[in-house]
Design an enzyme around this catalytic site. Structure first.
Site, PDB file in Angstrom:
ATOM      1  N   GLU A   1       0.827  -1.204   0.000  1.00  0.00           N
ATOM      2  CA  GLU A   1       0.000   0.000   0.000  1.00  0.00           C
ATOM      3  C   GLU A   1       0.865   1.259   0.000  1.00  0.00           C
ATOM      4  O   GLU A   1       0.633   2.204   0.765  1.00  0.00           O
ATOM      5  CB  GLU A   1      -0.954  -0.019   1.195  1.00  0.00           C
ATOM      6  CG  GLU A   1      -1.876  -1.237   1.201  1.00  0.00           C
ATOM      7  CD  GLU A   1      -2.880  -1.233   2.354  1.00  0.00           C
ATOM      8  OE1 GLU A   1      -2.813  -0.331   3.213  1.00  0.00           O
ATOM      9  OE2 GLU A   1      -3.738  -2.141   2.386  1.00  0.00           O
TER      10      GLU A   1
ATOM     11  N   GLU B   1      -4.758  -9.254   0.343  1.00  0.00           N
ATOM     12  CA  GLU B   1      -5.156  -9.243   1.760  1.00  0.00           C
ATOM     13  C   GLU B   1      -6.673  -9.122   1.866  1.00  0.00           C
ATOM     14  O   GLU B   1      -7.281  -8.270   1.210  1.00  0.00           O
ATOM     15  CB  GLU B   1      -4.548  -8.050   2.514  1.00  0.00           C
ATOM     16  CG  GLU B   1      -3.071  -8.142   2.802  1.00  0.00           C
ATOM     17  CD  GLU B   1      -2.572  -6.931   3.588  1.00  0.00           C
ATOM     18  OE1 GLU B   1      -3.341  -6.418   4.441  1.00  0.00           O
ATOM     19  OE2 GLU B   1      -1.447  -6.491   3.338  1.00  0.00           O
TER      20      GLU B   1
END
Length: 490
Positions: free
Chosen positions: A118, A265
């Site tokens: 991220e 995820e």
């Protein structure tokens, strides 16, 4: 020349079959916990629970060594701290590839590299060199001639899609237009995939009651709660599907092409603070088990129904050292000793295949715990099995589970006594398998493995080897390959 043509045709056919075999569910492995098991114990836990795909948040060399010859597919990661240096230096990228990839393949089945985590959300100042880092790493893979087997991408968060619903109108945050354009161009050029971190838990909590919790947990929706995209009229049975479709539409808004998405995820916390009332064991159990069922039906979201949705559950262990609310430390599906937090099954091979001709005798997955304990007690007592290896501190003690210990004891008794008529039954709690259940330094009686890290399948009687291929499909595939060989030879 005929042999080369034959081999090439077989590999082409195999690749085609592999691409069509459907989705898989893997699991993330974090290490921010106070009682982290050793690499060998981690691998034993993975095997005992039939986990065939993992994602590491770094490239831990000790764990990569322990994963050697297991067949488990591994996604390794460049940490956020390393992205800037690798993005600025091709030499640093080449060094990273040599240390963490070249040194371990092909023994360790590394199939992809996640560059950062991220980055656009967590360290936006590094965004200008993110794709440069990916390019530098790819060039290093090409130089080592392993670029075809190892894909490169970078996980992005759903928060770079400001309005994910309705999915048909979703777009990326315009702030990242330059980086996203470079990223999608790289993924398309290298035939890689888009990595997405998507958590329906946060989507549900942040919706403040707009969406029903059944929608977040993959549960059936009543007619009055149906979720429909008003532009496409697609019905969304789960928030997970809608999130993935939002990403597909955001990608399409840039270049109109379809780049497969892998959810790197997703998950649901099983415990939370006073203001986290939806973080419960029951909800976590429902979410993850329903996720597995959803992914394993091999279909994609409404906009891409033929593209399977592969996903990695967050996470293997509870990371008690992580900062933040209690929920952040409660995503693990297993405790560090390998026992489940709740009823959970990532194994996709079903019940074991019984092979009456011999093989190994192991505990039947899902067998009654009381009956297993009785069988273990009998094997180590009147059955005279050698159970020293499953005592505390010995090589087969971990994972410290009833199934693992019973498997070792059952097999030791069976191997010693089958020549005089012993069977592998133990009141219906045992099955035979031709797959060697040894792992690490734990060698089951009858195994031909003499060193740690041999070909180690799951411990509880799988139907076949780990990987994408369903054991039920192997006979069909090999039959077709053999027919092809026969025709070409003739």
């Amino acid at each position: 020349m005929r042999f080369e043509m034959l081999l090439g045709y077989i590999l082409l056919m195999y690749g085609s079959f592999s691409a069509a075999l459907g989705g898989y569910v893997g699991i993330n492995i974090g290490t921010d916990l106070s009682d982290l098991p050793s690499p060998e114990q981690v691998v034993a836990i993975l095997r005992s629970h039939q986990i065939t795909h993992i994602r590491l948040f770094d490239a831990d060399n000790h764990l990569l060594s322990a994963l050697s010859d297991t067949g488990i597919e591994v996604m390794v990661s460049v940490t956020n701290e390393e992205v800037l240096r690798i993005g600025q230096s091709p030499a640093a990228a080449a060094s990273w590839i040599n240390r963490n990839i070249v040194a371990f393949v092909p023994s360790t089945n590394i199939t992809s590299i996640a560059v950062g985590s991220e980055v656009l959300s967590v360290i936006p100042n590094v965004a200008p060199v993110l794709v440069s880092a990916m390019q530098n790493l790819h060039k290093a893979l090409v130089s080592s001639n392993i670029n075809n087997g190892v894909k490169i991408s970078t996980p992005v968060s759903m928060d770079i899609i400001p309005k994910p619903f309705p999915p048909s109108t979703a777009t990326f945050n315009a702030t990242w237009n330059t980086t996203i354009t470079e990223l999608l161009t790289f993924l398309r050029r290298t035939n890689s995939f888009f990595m997405l971190n998507a958590y329906p838990y946060y989507g549900y909590v942040q919706s403040n009651g707009i969406f029903p919790i059944e929608y977040a947990l993959f549960q059936p929706l009543s007619p009055v709660k149906q979720i429909v995209d008003p532009n496409t009229l697609f019905h969304y049975d789960s928030m997970f599907d809608a999130m993935v479709d939002a990403a597909y539409n955001s990608i399409a808004a840039f270049n109109g092409s379809v780049i497969p998405i892998v959810v790197t995820e997703t998950g649901w916390p099983w415990a939370g603070g006073a203001n986290e009332r939806d973080a419960t064991v029951d909800n976590a159990e429902k979410f993850n088990n329903n996720l597995i069922k959803r992914v394993m039906n091999d279909s994609g979201p409404p906009s891409q129904p033929t593209v399977p949705m592969n996903a990695y559950i967050y996470e293997l262990f509870n990371e008690d050292k992580k900062p933040g609310p209690l929920s952040e430390r409660s995503y693990g599906v297993y405790f560090s000793n390998g026992t489940s937090v709740y009823t959970f099954n990532l194994g996709t091979s079903g019940d074991a295949t019984v092979n009456a001709s011999g093989g190994f005798c192991v505990a039947r997955k899902g067998a009654d715990a009381g009956s297993l304990q009785d069988g273990l007690n009998w094997a180590c007592g009147p059955g005279q099995a050698n159970c020293s290896a499953i005592q505390s501190g010995q090589p087969c003690f971990m994972p410290d589970t009833l199934e693992n210990h019973a498997s070792f004891a059952y097999n030791d008794y069976y191997q010693r006594m089958r020549s005089v008529g012993a069977t592998c039954d133990f009141s219906g709690t045992a099955v035979t398998t031709m797959v060697d259940p040894s792992y690490g330094s734990c060698i089951f009686t009858g195994s031909t493995n003499s060193s740690s890290g041999g070909l180690v399948p799951p411990a509880f009687g799988p139907e076949g080897p780990p990987g994408n291929i369903s054991p039920r499909q192997l006979p069909k595939i090999w039959s077709l390959l053999l027919v092809t060989v026969g025709l070409l030879v003739l």
